[in-house]
Design a protein around this motif. Structure first.
Motif, PDB file in Angstrom:
ATOM      1  N   SER A 158       0.837  -1.184   0.000  1.00 60.23           N
ATOM      2  CA  SER A 158       0.000   0.000   0.000  1.00 60.23           C
ATOM      3  C   SER A 158       0.876   1.239   0.000  1.00 60.23           C
ATOM      4  O   SER A 158       1.966   1.247   0.573  1.00 60.23           O
TER       5      SER A 158
ATOM      6  N   ALA B  48       0.172   5.216   0.853  1.00 57.19           N
ATOM      7  CA  ALA B  48      -0.739   6.256   1.300  1.00 57.19           C
ATOM      8  C   ALA B  48      -0.180   7.620   0.926  1.00 57.19           C
ATOM      9  O   ALA B  48       0.976   7.923   1.218  1.00 57.19           O
TER      10      ALA B  48
ATOM     11  N   THR C 174      -4.914   6.172  -1.712  1.00 61.10           N
ATOM     12  CA  THR C 174      -4.029   5.023  -1.606  1.00 61.10           C
ATOM     13  C   THR C 174      -3.906   4.307  -2.945  1.00 61.10           C
ATOM     14  O   THR C 174      -4.899   4.150  -3.662  1.00 61.10           O
TER      15      THR C 174
END
Length: 114
Positions: free
Chosen positions: A21, A23, A78
């Motif tokens: 991920s 962000a 994201t």
């Protein structure tokens, strides 16, 4: 200017899966094309995958095509990299990238054991 923080790296057996991920914060996330690069020990940083701002077009390096999937959730600011059928050759530090203009995250380590 966007700021990027990667997470989700770790140790996995060959054939396994991980989801990275990234962000983003700062300017509007949807304004940026997003991508993933990686750097293996002793190797140059190489392109892995990218996705355009409108989600329509994706790009993959030949080495990961068919195994990795890039996606983005603009509501969560994201971008993701779903990695499956991981191979030892995928071991690297993975970096999130936004641009243009070019902005890099700090990287997250992915290690694939034989």
């Amino acid at each position: 200017q966007v700021q990027l923080v990667e997470s989700g790296g770790g140790l996995v057996q060959a054939g396994g899966s991980l989801r990275l991920s990234c962000a983003a914060s700062g300017r509007t996330f949807s304004n940026y094309a997003m991508g993933w690069f990686r750097r293996a020990p002793g190797k140059e940083r190489e392109f892995v995958a990218a996705i355009t701002w409108n989600h329509v077009v994706t790009y993959y390096a030949d080495s990961v095509k068919g195994r990795f999937t890039i996606s983005r959730d603009n509501a969560k600011n994201t971008v993701y990299l779903q990695m499956r059928d991981l191979k030892p050759e995928d071991t690297a530090v993975y970096y999130c990238h936004a641009g243009p203009p070019s902005t890099w995250g700090q990287g997250t380590q992915v290690t694939v054991s034989s």
